[in-house]
Design an enzyme around this catalytic site. Structure first.
Site, short mmCIF file in Angstrom:
data_model
loop_
_atom_site.label_atom_id
_atom_site.label_comp_id
_atom_site.label_asym_id
_atom_site.label_seq_id
_atom_site.Cartn_x
_atom_site.Cartn_y
_atom_site.Cartn_z
N HIS A 1 0.84 -1.21 0.00
CA HIS A 1 0.00 0.00 0.00
C HIS A 1 0.86 1.25 0.00
CE1 HIS A 1 0.95 -0.67 4.24
NE2 HIS A 1 0.73 0.63 4.43
N ASP B 1 0.57 5.08 1.63
CA ASP B 1 -0.20 5.66 2.73
C ASP B 1 -1.15 6.77 2.27
OD1 ASP B 1 0.88 4.07 4.73
OD2 ASP B 1 2.52 5.46 5.16
N HIS C 1 4.66 0.01 0.46
CA HIS C 1 5.34 -0.76 1.50
C HIS C 1 4.40 -1.82 2.09
CE1 HIS C 1 3.63 2.81 3.49
NE2 HIS C 1 3.51 2.07 4.58
N ARG D 1 4.57 6.81 13.73
CA ARG D 1 4.70 7.35 12.37
C ARG D 1 4.26 8.80 12.32
NH1 ARG D 1 0.92 4.81 8.07
NH2 ARG D 1 -0.25 6.77 8.13
#
Length: 282
Positions: free
Chosen positions: A103, A105, A258, A273
């Site tokens: 995917h 983000d 990722h 994150r």
């Protein structure tokens, strides 16, 4: 800001397509403009950078990420109470991983992230690696007819594909999900994106959020997307990072996908994150 640190940076590529380890820097310290520019140059060249032996608290992680742009506050994931720009990815048997697919983000918004800074906070004794893929390398490996066919197409990206309502059953969770759903209707992005800083073209569809290619029948769209999802995951376009305490990753979300491997349960994995907003893909 005067700065001589950039001349001390060591950038070691991990393979021709993607990934490099950067040494000679402490991300928790204030960084001058020249160092930030050097990091950005390395990011544009290698797509994902790894920094080892860092001690980043949430505020320092936020401040480092903010040197590259405004930060996104995720509508669903929990965040550090005092630093809402830092989301907490805490996975264990009672909170199963949801990032174990390829995917990019937050492509469910009009201006998907420029990049993200991920810091390891608690690691399992084994497993829990993350892999990144270069969507530029994947596009450039396609034949000219495939590249021409995909260029100019658009696709729908939907928040609910990775965050379906059935995942959020508690009343507070469901209310938060509904607010996020209302604020994030499906959006349209190009299937092939031109990187705004380098001009290189890369695939911009991902299994996490892309639901269909516009103008195609459902079967046609599914067939093309399945081919592209499988293609971008080829090992030749990827790098896999085995996390250690103190590791930080910084990736260019405009040209990567990722996959967080979910091979560590029943152990726990906690990551923080920070997500940097980008621009509208073209």
């Amino acid at each position: 800001m005067p700065d001589s640190l950039s001349t001390l940076l060591s950038v070691q590529p991990l393979n021709p397509a993607i990934g490099a380890v950067v040494r000679g820097i402490n991300l928790a310290q204030p960084l001058g403009d020249a160092t930030i520019a050097a990091i950005n140059r390395a990011l544009l060249q290698h797509h994902v950078l790894f920094f080892e032996d860092q001690e980043l608290n949430p505020a320092a992680q936020r401040d480092f990420a903010a040197r590259f742009g405004a930060l996104h506050v995720h509508p669903v994931y929990p965040h550090v109470k005092e630093v809402p720009e830092i989301i907490i990815l805490d996975t264990h048997p009672d909170n199963q991983p949801d990032n174990d697919n390829w995917h990019t983000d937050v492509t469910f918004i009009e201006t998907p992230p420029l990049g993200a800074v991920l810091a390891a906070k608690q690691l399992p004794p084994f497993g829990g690696d993350t892999s990144w893929s270069s969507s530029i390398a994947a596009f450039e490996a396609l034949s000219a007819p495939w590249q021409g066919f995909l260029t100019g197409l658009t696709a729908l990206h939907d928040f609910a594909k990775s965050f379906p309502p059935e995942r959020f059953t508690a009343p507070e969770e469901r209310e938060r999900w509904q607010i996020a759903r209302d604020k994030n209707p499906p959006v349209i992005h190009p299937v092939v994106r031109t990187h705004p800083a380098t001009g290189r073209k890369g695939l911009f569809v991902n299994e996490g959020f892309t639901t269909r290619i516009l103008g195609f029948s459902a079967k046609e769209s599914d067939a093309v997307l399945r081919f592209l999802f499988d293609h971008v995951a080829k090992p030749e376009f990827t790098v896999r990072w085995r996390w250690k305490a103190g590791d930080v990753a910084f990736w260019d979300n405009r040209c990567t996908q990722h996959y967080a491997l979910a091979d560590y349960l029943p152990n726990r994995r906690v990551m923080h994150r920070a997500t940097i907003l980008g621009d509208r893909p073209v």
